[in-house]
Design an enzyme around this catalytic site. Structure first.
Site, PDB file in Angstrom:
ATOM      1  N   SER A 121     -39.795 -57.037 -45.572  1.00  0.00           N
ATOM      2  CA  SER A 121     -39.929 -57.761 -44.312  1.00  0.00           C
ATOM      3  C   SER A 121     -41.308 -58.387 -44.131  1.00  0.00           C
ATOM      4  O   SER A 121     -41.500 -59.217 -43.258  1.00  0.00           O
ATOM      5  CB  SER A 121     -39.643 -56.836 -43.119  1.00  0.00           C
ATOM      6  OG  SER A 121     -40.704 -55.931 -42.920  1.00  0.00           O
ATOM      7  N   LYS A 158     -45.320 -54.120 -39.033  1.00  0.00           N
ATOM      8  CA  LYS A 158     -44.936 -55.421 -38.487  1.00  0.00           C
ATOM      9  C   LYS A 158     -46.140 -56.079 -37.817  1.00  0.00           C
ATOM     10  O   LYS A 158     -47.143 -55.435 -37.524  1.00  0.00           O
ATOM     11  CB  LYS A 158     -43.832 -55.257 -37.429  1.00  0.00           C
ATOM     12  CG  LYS A 158     -42.507 -54.734 -37.954  1.00  0.00           C
ATOM     13  CD  LYS A 158     -41.759 -55.758 -38.765  1.00  0.00           C
ATOM     14  CE  LYS A 158     -40.401 -55.245 -39.197  1.00  0.00           C
ATOM     15  NZ  LYS A 158     -40.498 -54.159 -40.186  1.00  0.00           N
TER      16      LYS A 158
END
Length: 200
Positions: A121, A158
Site C-alpha cells: 500500500s 499510512k
C-alpha cells in the site's frame, strides 16, 4: 615484569572494547574481573593506572576508552520490533528481532525503532514489502507525514491526514489502486523517517 603489566593493560582495554561493541555498554567491574582473569583489586589498580596514563577514562563508576567513546557518539542502537502492515491493518507484532546500529550523522540522536514492511500500500512512497522502515518514536504527527498508526490494537503504515468534514482521521495509502482508510481515532506510535532496502 613491566612487559607483563603492559600486556595486561592491553588485555583490559581490549576486553572493555569487545564487550562494549557486543553489548553496547561498558562491562561492570565484576564482568571485567571475569574477562581479564584478575582479582577485583588488581582490575581496579590497572584501571586507575590506565586512567592516569590517559588511555581510558575511569572515575570509579563510568568506564570508557577512545573506541567506546567514539562508538557511543556515532550510533544509536535501535530495536527491530517486527512487522507493520502496508495494506489492511494487522495485529501488532511485538516480537523483538534484534538491534540495528543507526549512524547519528544520518538518523539523528532521537529514539527510533525499526519495523519490517509487509504489503504494497505504500509502494508509491518507495516503501516495498520487506523493507526496513526507520520510525522516530513520537505520539503526534503533522498532516502528510507517514505514520505507524495503532487502530483497534492493529498497526498500519499510512500517510496521516485529518478530515475536517467527516471529523475523522484519514489514513492514506500511497498506492492509487487502494482507497483511504477513515477512522474515528488512532494512536500515533511514530513517524517514518527513512527506508532501508536491498538494491535490486
Amino acid at each position: 615484569m613491566r612487559q607483563k603489566s603492559e600486556e595486561r593493560k592491553e588485555k583490559i582495554i581490549s576486553a572493555i572494547e569487545v564487550f562494549y561493541l557486543s553489548h553496547r555498554r561498558a562491562p561492570t567491574i565484576t564482568e571485567l574481573v571475569e574477562l581479564a582473569g584478575l582479582s577485583r583489586s588488581r582490575v581496579h589498580a590497572y584501571l586507575r593506572e590506565l586512567d592516569r596514563e590517559g588511555r581510558i577514562r575511569y572515575d570509579g563508576r563510568h568506564l570508557e576508552t577512545p573506541v567506546t567513546r567514539k562508538a557511543s557518539l556515532e550510533v544509536e542502537l535501535s530495536p527491530i520490533l517486527g512487522a507493520v502492515a502496508c495494506g489492511q491493518p494487522q495485529y501488532a507484532e511485538e516480537n523483538f528481532e534484534s538491534y540495528v546500529a543507526l549512524p547519528t550523522v544520518i538518523f539523528g540522536g532521537e529514539p527510533h525503532f525499526v519495523l519490517r514492511a509487509h504489503g504494497d500500500s505504500m509502494i508509491e512512497a518507495g516503501i516495498e514489502d520487506g523493507d526496513l522502515v526507520v520510525i522516530r518514536k513520537q505520539n503526534t504527527a503533522r498532516e502528510g507525514e507517514i505514520v505507524v498508526a495503532l487502530v483497534d490494537n492493529q498497526t498500519t503504515l499510512k500517510r496521516f491526514f485529518l478530515d475536517q468534514e467527516r471529523c475523522q482521521v484519514r489514513l492514506h495509502p500511497e498506492n492509487r489502486e487502494m482507497v483511504d482508510l477513515y477512522v474515528d481515532h488512532c494512536y500515533i506510535q511514530g513517524v517514518a523517517q527513512h527506508v532501508i532496502k536491498k538494491v535490486k
